[in-house]
Scaffold this motif. Structure first.
Motif, short mmCIF file in Angstrom:
data_model
loop_
_atom_site.label_atom_id
_atom_site.label_comp_id
_atom_site.label_asym_id
_atom_site.label_seq_id
_atom_site.Cartn_x
_atom_site.Cartn_y
_atom_site.Cartn_z
N ALA A 69 0.81 -1.22 0.00
CA ALA A 69 0.00 0.00 0.00
C ALA A 69 0.85 1.27 0.00
CB ALA A 69 -0.94 0.00 1.20
N THR A 70 1.99 1.25 0.67
CA THR A 70 2.81 2.45 0.77
C THR A 70 3.68 2.69 -0.45
OG1 THR A 70 4.61 1.29 1.90
CG2 THR A 70 2.89 2.25 3.28
N THR A 71 3.77 1.70 -1.34
CA THR A 71 4.65 1.83 -2.51
C THR A 71 3.89 2.05 -3.81
OG1 THR A 71 4.64 -0.56 -2.88
CG2 THR A 71 6.36 0.31 -1.45
N LEU A 72 2.58 1.85 -3.80
CA LEU A 72 1.81 1.89 -5.05
C LEU A 72 1.96 3.23 -5.78
CD1 LEU A 72 -1.45 0.05 -3.94
CD2 LEU A 72 0.36 -0.82 -5.43
N GLY A 73 1.92 4.34 -5.01
CA GLY A 73 2.03 5.65 -5.63
C GLY A 73 3.35 5.84 -6.34
N GLN A 74 4.44 5.38 -5.72
CA GLN A 74 5.77 5.56 -6.33
C GLN A 74 6.00 4.57 -7.47
OE1 GLN A 74 9.13 6.62 -4.00
NE2 GLN A 74 7.91 7.05 -2.17
N ILE A 75 5.32 3.43 -7.42
CA ILE A 75 5.40 2.50 -8.55
C ILE A 75 4.69 3.10 -9.77
CG2 ILE A 75 4.66 0.24 -9.42
CD1 ILE A 75 5.03 -0.78 -6.50
N SER A 76 3.46 3.57 -9.56
CA SER A 76 2.71 4.16 -10.67
C SER A 76 3.33 5.48 -11.13
CB SER A 76 1.25 4.38 -10.27
OG SER A 76 1.16 5.30 -9.19
N GLY A 77 4.03 6.16 -10.21
CA GLY A 77 4.66 7.43 -10.55
C GLY A 77 6.01 7.29 -11.21
N GLY A 78 6.51 6.07 -11.35
CA GLY A 78 7.74 5.84 -12.08
C GLY A 78 9.02 5.97 -11.29
N ARG A 79 8.93 6.03 -9.95
CA ARG A 79 10.16 6.09 -9.13
C ARG A 79 10.65 4.70 -8.75
NH1 ARG A 79 10.83 9.02 -4.10
NH2 ARG A 79 12.92 9.55 -4.84
N LEU A 80 9.72 3.78 -8.56
CA LEU A 80 10.07 2.44 -8.12
C LEU A 80 9.56 1.40 -9.11
CD1 LEU A 80 9.13 2.64 -4.31
CD2 LEU A 80 11.42 2.81 -5.32
N ARG A 81 10.24 0.27 -9.14
CA ARG A 81 9.81 -0.88 -9.95
C ARG A 81 9.46 -2.03 -9.00
NH1 ARG A 81 14.38 -2.07 -13.21
NH2 ARG A 81 13.57 -0.47 -14.64
N ALA A 82 8.30 -2.60 -9.16
CA ALA A 82 7.88 -3.74 -8.34
C ALA A 82 8.48 -5.02 -8.91
CB ALA A 82 6.37 -3.83 -8.32
#
Length: 319
Positions: free
Chosen positions: A203-216
């Motif tokens: 839940a805490t990473t979804l925004g940064q994944i969709s925002g292009g900062r993180l890769r799941a």
């Protein structure tokens, strides 16, 4: 004398029924062992609002953060066993006995468990600019460069840190585990490439994944998360026996009458089935998961044994 004894026995037999009939007769306190804003706190506030409508009394969320959730847990353990003081139990209840030399309560025996509330996967992420496209890429790189790749989590002894320790152990990965004080610091270090990857709640990473900062790279649950259908599980990525799901639950002090527990269980089930509740939780990868009181207790027993083994293998000393 016989009539007096019979009357006394009948009065005792009617106490559970009276407890159920009169419950609740004042506002309920739902004590949460960490600050406002996290997944557990958000879940408690959402469910608590719906419970207050069903029970006809306010359900007040009381945040009492402390190491290991000890302050909140002790508060509820010492409260009157009448169902008006509740605890949001988290996976910390399964790790605390192995991390602290003394606890002012027994995490299992001092409580009556109402139900699990929700479960949610953790996720392994890396920087969106890293060379690791899959979890297998990360594991292969770690094995090829012993001690050169760091993986991160929040504070030592948390469910996230222990889940990462279990991943490291099962994968036989020669990596350094780095811990951060806050989720923000951890995710920033991951996004900038200071560490090779991190374990966090989805839940805490979804925004940064969709925002292009993180890769799941992978989720820790036994099946893929509905909000990340293209992200494989850790089990699919080379560790078939790995399965870790974070959870929260509701509990009351030991001795709370069973009719009260049953009433709360029924209302929790009804609330978690509401479309508006599920519509708020599922986009955060939080899965409503009500259980029987007995199933919740057994799950905590099993998880306590599991994390005890992980903590001993990781040589984490008790405080």
């Amino acid at each position: 004398m016989k009539r007096i004894l019979l009357a006394a026995l009948m009065a005792c037999a009617s106490l559970p029924a009276l407890a159920q009939e009169n419950f609740p007769n004042r506002p309920l306190r739902w004590v949460v062992g960490f600050g406002a804003g996290g997944v557990g706190d958000m879940t408690a506030r959402l469910v608590g609002q719906k419970l207050s409508e069903a029970l006809g009394q306010p359900v007040v969320i009381e945040n009492r953060p402390s190491a290991g959730g000890i302050v909140a847990t002790e508060t509820v353990a010492r409260a009157a066993p009448d169902g008006h003081t509740l605890l949001l139990v988290t996976a910390t209840a399964a790790t605390a006995p192995h991390l602290f030399r003394q606890l002012p309560y027994h995490p299992i025996d001092d409580f009556e468990f109402v139900s699990q509330i929700a479960s949610f996967p953790q996720i392994i992420v890396t920087s969106a600019t890293s060379p690791y496209r899959t979890l297998q890429d990360l594991m292969n790189a770690a094995r090829a460069q012993p001690g050169k790749i760091n993986l991160g989590s929040v504070s030592v002894g948390t469910a996230l840190h222990l889940s990462l320790a279990l991943f490291q152990s099962m994968g036989q990965l020669p990596v350094e585990v780095v811990t951060y004080r806050t989720t923000g610091e951890l995710l920033n270090a991951t996004a900038t490439g200071d560490i090779g990857g991190a374990m966090e709640v989805a839940a805490t990473t979804l925004g940064q994944i969709s925002g292009g900062r993180l890769r799941a790279l992978a989720v820790t649950s036994p099946r893929r998360a509905s909000v990340l259908p293209d992200v494989p599980t850790v089990a699919e990525s080379g560790l078939p026996d790995y399965n870790v799901v974070t959870w929260n639950a509701m509990a009351a002090p030991r001795g709370t009458p069973r009719p009260v527990i049953d009433r709360l269980n029924a209302e929790v089930r009804r609330v978690l089935a509401m479309p508006e509740v599920r519509d708020r939780l599922l986009p955060l990868a939080v899965e409503p998961n009500p259980t029987t009181p007995e199933a919740m207790r057994q799950m905590l027993v099993d998880e306590t044994a599991l994390w005890g083994r992980v903590i001993r293998a990781a040589n984490i000393e008790r405080q």
